[in-house]
Design a protein around this motif. Structure first.
Motif, PDB file in Angstrom:
ATOM      1  N   UNK A  30      33.638 -17.089  10.488  1.00 30.37           N
ATOM      2  CA  UNK A  30      35.032 -17.503  10.640  1.00 30.37           C
ATOM      3  C   UNK A  30      35.961 -16.537   9.926  1.00 30.37           C
ATOM      4  N   UNK A  31      35.586 -16.134   8.720  1.00 27.10           N
ATOM      5  CA  UNK A  31      36.392 -15.170   7.963  1.00 27.10           C
ATOM      6  C   UNK A  31      36.450 -13.831   8.713  1.00 27.10           C
ATOM      7  N   UNK A  32      35.329 -13.410   9.261  1.00 23.57           N
ATOM      8  CA  UNK A  32      35.305 -12.149  10.014  1.00 23.57           C
ATOM      9  C   UNK A  32      36.193 -12.234  11.246  1.00 23.57           C
ATOM     10  N   UNK A  33      36.156 -13.361  11.946  1.00 19.82           N
ATOM     11  CA  UNK A  33      37.005 -13.541  13.127  1.00 19.82           C
ATOM     12  C   UNK A  33      38.478 -13.494  12.729  1.00 19.82           C
ATOM     13  N   UNK A  34      38.838 -14.145  11.655  1.00 20.58           N
ATOM     14  CA  UNK A  34      40.229 -14.136  11.181  1.00 20.58           C
ATOM     15  C   UNK A  34      40.672 -12.715  10.834  1.00 20.58           C
ATOM     16  N   UNK A  36      39.462  -9.917  12.057  1.00 23.13           N
ATOM     17  CA  UNK A  36      39.586  -9.151  13.297  1.00 23.13           C
ATOM     18  C   UNK A  36      40.828  -9.539  14.082  1.00 23.13           C
ATOM     19  N   UNK A  37      41.195 -10.819  14.059  1.00 25.91           N
ATOM     20  CA  UNK A  37      42.428 -11.242  14.729  1.00 25.91           C
ATOM     21  C   UNK A  37      43.650 -10.647  14.039  1.00 25.91           C
ATOM     22  N   UNK A  38      43.626 -10.591  12.702  1.00 33.55           N
ATOM     23  CA  UNK A  38      44.723  -9.949  11.964  1.00 33.55           C
ATOM     24  C   UNK A  38      44.817  -8.468  12.327  1.00 33.55           C
ATOM     25  N   UNK A  39      43.688  -7.802  12.399  1.00 35.38           N
ATOM     26  CA  UNK A  39      43.672  -6.378  12.766  1.00 35.38           C
ATOM     27  C   UNK A  39      44.186  -6.186  14.192  1.00 35.38           C
ATOM     28  N   UNK A  40      43.811  -7.114  15.072  1.00 38.42           N
ATOM     29  CA  UNK A  40      44.286  -7.041  16.457  1.00 38.42           C
ATOM     30  C   UNK A  40      45.805  -7.172  16.506  1.00 38.42           C
ATOM     31  N   UNK A  41      46.366  -8.087  15.734  1.00 42.03           N
ATOM     32  CA  UNK A  41      47.817  -8.232  15.689  1.00 42.03           C
ATOM     33  C   UNK A  41      48.479  -6.967  15.134  1.00 42.03           C
ATOM     34  N   UNK A  42      47.894  -6.385  14.095  1.00 39.80           N
ATOM     35  CA  UNK A  42      48.438  -5.147  13.527  1.00 39.80           C
ATOM     36  C   UNK A  42      48.421  -4.021  14.564  1.00 39.80           C
ATOM     37  N   UNK A  43      47.321  -3.903  15.296  1.00 40.75           N
ATOM     38  CA  UNK A  43      47.220  -2.857  16.312  1.00 40.75           C
ATOM     39  C   UNK A  43      48.204  -3.094  17.451  1.00 40.75           C
ATOM     40  N   UNK A  44      48.437  -4.347  17.798  1.00 44.05           N
ATOM     41  CA  UNK A  44      49.406  -4.661  18.849  1.00 44.05           C
ATOM     42  C   UNK A  44      50.814  -4.270  18.412  1.00 44.05           C
ATOM     43  N   UNK A  45      51.149  -4.558  17.165  1.00 40.88           N
ATOM     44  CA  UNK A  45      52.458  -4.176  16.633  1.00 40.88           C
ATOM     45  C   UNK A  45      52.590  -2.651  16.610  1.00 40.88           C
ATOM     46  N   UNK A  46      51.532  -1.959  16.195  1.00 39.85           N
ATOM     47  CA  UNK A  46      51.554  -0.492  16.166  1.00 39.85           C
ATOM     48  C   UNK A  46      51.704   0.070  17.579  1.00 39.85           C
ATOM     49  N   UNK A  47      51.026  -0.526  18.551  1.00 42.70           N
ATOM     50  CA  UNK A  47      51.127  -0.088  19.948  1.00 42.70           C
ATOM     51  C   UNK A  47      52.565  -0.214  20.453  1.00 42.70           C
TER      52      UNK A  47
END
Length: 95
Positions: A30-34, A36-47
């Motif tokens: 669960x911690x790993x999924x959270x 990765x979701x945070x990283x996904x949001x960061x990458x989306x903002x960077x994109x």
């Protein structure tokens, strides 16, 4: 009867340990999924930021300004243009 109680107690202990292990692994996942979701949001903002930056860099006014100021380019006018006439051949072949 005593052996049966000991076997059941051992099975109960193994079951309890496996339950604790499964819950621990579940929490880790669960911690790993959270994360990765945070990283996904960061990458989306960077994109999105990079898309805006690309659009800004590709603006015609900016390109025109750089061409004029840095490269010394000027707009082509008819008096600065050289026109070439293509000779016409009689049989449609090349000269």
């Amino acid at each position: 009867m005593g052996r049966l109680c000991i076997v059941l107690a051992v099975i109960l202990m193994v079951s309890a340990i496996s339950l604790v292990t499964a819950r621990h692994q579940s929490r880790q996942l669960f911690v790993a999924v959270e994360q990765l979701e945070d990283r996904s949001r960061e990458l989306d903002i960077e994109w999105r930021r990079l898309q805006l930056e690309r659009a800004e860099l590709a603006r015609n006014a900016r390109i025109d300004h750089i061409a004029r100021s840095d490269l010394g380019m000027v707009t082509a006018t008819p008096d600065r243009s050289i026109y070439l006439d293509h000779p016409v051949t009689q049989q449609g072949g090349r000269p």
